[in-house]
Write an enzyme that holds these catalytic residues in place. Structure first.
Site: not given
Length: 433
Positions: A124, A387, A415
């Site tokens: 990510c 996302h 994160c």
């Protein structure tokens, strides 16, 4: 033939080195070889809308989305394309994407074949790490202008089938979901990333109600932001070709999918033993999208970026690692390092952009860092806006830059699976002297 001993060879090498001037050695320690670290600036940023899973971008590859973002960012920057020497693009789910995804995005955007490209996979955090890598080139005096960002199309990730030598001679064959295997699975503990979020919620005493309320707030903020046209300057529309002609996608697709009356009734998605608190409603969605930024040296920023809306100085960056199961709170490790390197305190930060992988991520990091009253994700986040893994880090940075006022500091932090995080401190500018 005479045998050369190690001692004799070493003696001759030492003698030869004595005749070789220190100034000509590769690893000279002379002060003239040292360079001062330079400032790196962000000149522009752009992002595509974030599409739903199996939504408008199902026929558009990640590199094609990346190309749209790159082309828009370069155009906004005012930097001549011949000044750009490198492209760094985050991309996580690379199955069937094709060779060198970042190279594809660069070429599809119309950049020169001589522009070098590198694909970054830090899950990510890939997009934000890509920006950090590009910034380092400028800080070290290795480049004048760079492009960095991220891209992902989660809708197009294939299922995996082992090669024939690994298959049973008869019986059933099981396919692996590439989306789970390479994007959403904790390799070390062999469970979904959502279980990590559950453990974080339990450890930091974050209730289901708190998570649901945060998710509702994220949707409401995103809806208000779109209503007030706050994303207009950062969006790069995507033209999608279909059987019925072309469609131009100009808005994020998931932010209106809020039904407050249903939020509390959703069943836990990962723990179903009566203790689960993480649901499809208070977690981020799976999405497709891309984002990109143009970075430059002080000379480039001074010449081309005066008055650019996203003009900012990269003050510091930091990475931090933690136990894989605790990945949701890794930003709480990276942020203090970034702040210390920047020489500022958290009270000097005007806006924070954290990636909303799960509502529990935000609530836990707020609690650890003491940010309960800070401006965190004022325009919504990954829960409501989406996302798209490889793009999320650079997406939050693009959104952050378009919120800050000249002189203000902002922090982007994200994160990543495997137990780590990347953080960046920027300062908004209206000019570079």
């Amino acid at each position: 033939m005479a045998i050369q001993t190690t001692t004799g060879l070493a003696a001759r090498l030492v003698a030869k080195r004595a005749t070789f001037p220190a100034s000509r050695r590769n690893f000279s320690a002379s002060r003239s070889a040292l360079k001062e670290i330079q400032e790196a600036y962000i000149l522009s940023g752009a992002r595509t809308p974030t599409a739903k899973f199996n939504g408008s971008f199902v026929s558009v590859s990640a590199p094609e989305l990346g190309a749209v973002a790159i082309k828009s960012a370069v155009s906004k920057s005012g930097v001549p394309v011949e000044k750009i020497t490198d492209v760094y693009m985050g991309n996580v789910l690379q199955g069937a994407v094709g060779q060198a995804p970042a190279r594809q995005a660069s070429m599809f955007a119309g950049l020169s074949p001589t522009v070098e490209s590198m694909t970054v996979n830090k899950v990510c955090a890939s997009g934000l790490k890509a920006v950090a890598l590009a910034a380092q080139n400028i800080q070290l005096g290795l480049a004048e202008a760079q492009v960095a960002g991220g891209m992902e199309n989660m809708s197009r990730v294939p299922y995996y089938l082992p090669r024939s030598t690994q298959l049973p001679p008869f019986g059933e064959i099981k396919l692996q979901d590439g989306l789970i295997q390479d994007g959403l699975w904790d390799v070390y503990n062999q469970f979904h990333m959502g279980i990590c979020a559950e453990k974080t919620a339990k450890k930091y005493e974050i209730s289901r109600e708190e998570q649901d309320q945060y998710a509702i707030q994220s949707y409401q903020r995103a809806q208000a932001a779109w209503k007030e046209n706050k994303f207009a300057e950062e969006i790069a529309p995507v033209t999608v070709k279909g059987k019925k002609g072309e469609t131009v996608v100009e808005r994020d697709e998931g932010y209106e999918n809020l039904r407050i009356d249903k939020m509390a009734t959703l069943k836990p998605a990962f723990l179903r033993d009566g203790t689960g608190t993480v649901t499809a409603g208070n977690a981020s969605t799976m999405n497709d999208g891309a984002s990109a930024l143009v970075l430059g040296s002080k000379a480039i920023a001074r010449e081309f970026a005066q008055g650019n809306r996203a003009l900012a100085r990269i003050v510091s960056t930091a990475d931090a690692a933690i136990d894989p199961v605790d990945f949701p709170v890794a930003p709480a490790k990276a942020v203090p390092i970034a702040l210390e390197r920047a020489g500022i305190t958290k009270d000097q930060v005007a806006v924070w952009e954290f990636n909303e992988a799960f509502a529990a991520v935000i609530k836990a990091n707020e609690k650890i860092l003491g940010l309960q009253n800070a401006r965190v994700n004022p325009l919504g986040g990954a829960i409501s806006l989406g996302h798209a893994l490889g793009s999320s880090g650079s997406r939050i940075l693009v959104t952050l830059l378009h919120q800050l006022q000249p002189g203000e500091y902002g922090v982007a932090a994200i994160c990543n699976g495997g137990g780590a995080a990347t953080a960046m401190v920027v300062q908004k500018l209206d000019r570079v002297d």
